[in-house]
Write an enzyme that holds these catalytic residues in place. Structure first.
Site, PDB file in Angstrom:
ATOM      1  N   GLY A   1       0.592  32.036  26.212  1.00 17.21           N
ATOM      2  CA  GLY A   1       0.341  33.041  27.237  1.00 17.21           C
ATOM      3  C   GLY A   1      -0.908  33.858  26.980  1.00 17.21           C
ATOM      4  O   GLY A   1      -1.954  33.364  26.555  1.00 17.21           O
TER       5      GLY A   1
ATOM      6  N   ASP B   1      -1.449  36.027  24.665  1.00 20.72           N
ATOM      7  CA  ASP B   1      -1.794  36.043  23.246  1.00 20.72           C
ATOM      8  C   ASP B   1      -2.705  34.872  22.876  1.00 20.72           C
ATOM      9  O   ASP B   1      -3.777  35.052  22.294  1.00 20.72           O
ATOM     10  CB  ASP B   1      -0.494  35.990  22.432  1.00 20.72           C
ATOM     11  CG  ASP B   1      -0.684  36.284  20.957  1.00 20.72           C
ATOM     12  OD1 ASP B   1      -1.756  36.779  20.587  1.00 20.72           O
ATOM     13  OD2 ASP B   1       0.256  36.034  20.195  1.00 20.72           O
TER      14      ASP B   1
ATOM     15  N   GLY C   1       6.891  38.300  31.076  1.00 19.00           N
ATOM     16  CA  GLY C   1       6.759  36.849  31.002  1.00 19.00           C
ATOM     17  C   GLY C   1       7.972  36.230  30.350  1.00 19.00           C
ATOM     18  O   GLY C   1       9.117  36.470  30.756  1.00 19.00           O
ATOM     19  N   VAL C   2       7.752  35.483  29.286  1.00 17.91           N
ATOM     20  CA  VAL C   2       8.838  34.762  28.633  1.00 17.91           C
ATOM     21  C   VAL C   2       9.838  35.684  27.956  1.00 17.91           C
ATOM     22  O   VAL C   2      10.929  35.247  27.589  1.00 17.91           O
ATOM     23  CB  VAL C   2       8.295  33.740  27.600  1.00 17.91           C
ATOM     24  CG1 VAL C   2       7.451  32.683  28.286  1.00 17.91           C
ATOM     25  CG2 VAL C   2       7.503  34.431  26.503  1.00 17.91           C
TER      26      VAL C   2
END
Length: 199
Positions: free
Chosen positions: A12, A14, A104-105
């Protein structure tokens, strides 16, 4: 940068920021782990590194709480934004760009993220030594709408006037989070691309 606790890169936002900043960023994060964070960066905390190959001067790394792993306290999510702003202010930065940390995740509802983020930003801008600009960079129409709605609700509720100091930007739907943050930094001469949050 929406980092994971290891600070050693990931997916993502990162991963994209690590790729764009170059290998010097990973080396700096490894040094942080060795020197001051042997157990990694706890959720809600924030730390900064230089931006290296990014146009932004610095990257603020924060770790969002992983709701899918049972980390459900919104106060930790609030600290991600608040601590990142405090780190930015300590660096002398005048602007910062955030992704939707945790949305997100890590499983947080983007509407809850947006409400928390805008509230933290509003409280920050009411301070005398506040940053000049806070930008929320969003991906997908739902995320953009969530942040725009949170900003509108703040204004309708009689909160302090944010207007041009705090805004949401929708940049693409393809998940190029790090590239979009870097694009915003280039376009607006942001001081920081932050936070690097895997969630």
């Amino acid at each position: 940068n929406a980092a994971n606790s290891s600070l050693l890169g990931g997916g993502g936002v990162d991963g994209a920021i690590h790729r764009a900043a170059g290998p010097e960023l990973l080396a700096a994060c490894r040094e942080l782990r060795t020197a001051t964070l042997p157990d990694g960066l706890p959720p809600g905390d924030a730390v900064a590194t230089p931006g290296f190959k990014l146009k932004a001067k610095w990257i603020v790394h924060t770790v969002g709480p992983n709701r899918n792993a049972g980390q459900i306290d919104p106060a930790v999510l609030r600290r991600c934004f608040g601590n990142s702003l405090a780190v930015a202010r300590g660096l002398g930065a005048r602007s910062i760009a955030f992704p939707a940390i945790g949305a997100g995740v890590y499983g947080w509802d983007v509407r809850e993220v947006a409400a928390i983020a805008v509230d933290v930003a509003a409280r920050h801008t009411a301070q005398r030594d506040a940053l000049d600009r806070i930008r929320f960079v969003t991906f997908g129409e739902a995320a953009t709408r969530a942040f725009e709605d949170a900003l509108a609700e703040h204004a309708a509720g009689g909160g302090n006037r944010l207007e041009e100091r705090v805004a949401a930007f929708h940049i693409g739907d393809d998940g190029g989070a790090g590239m979009a943050l870097e694009h915003l930094a280039r376009q607006e001469q942001q001081d920081l691309v932050a936070p690097d949050d895997a969630g």
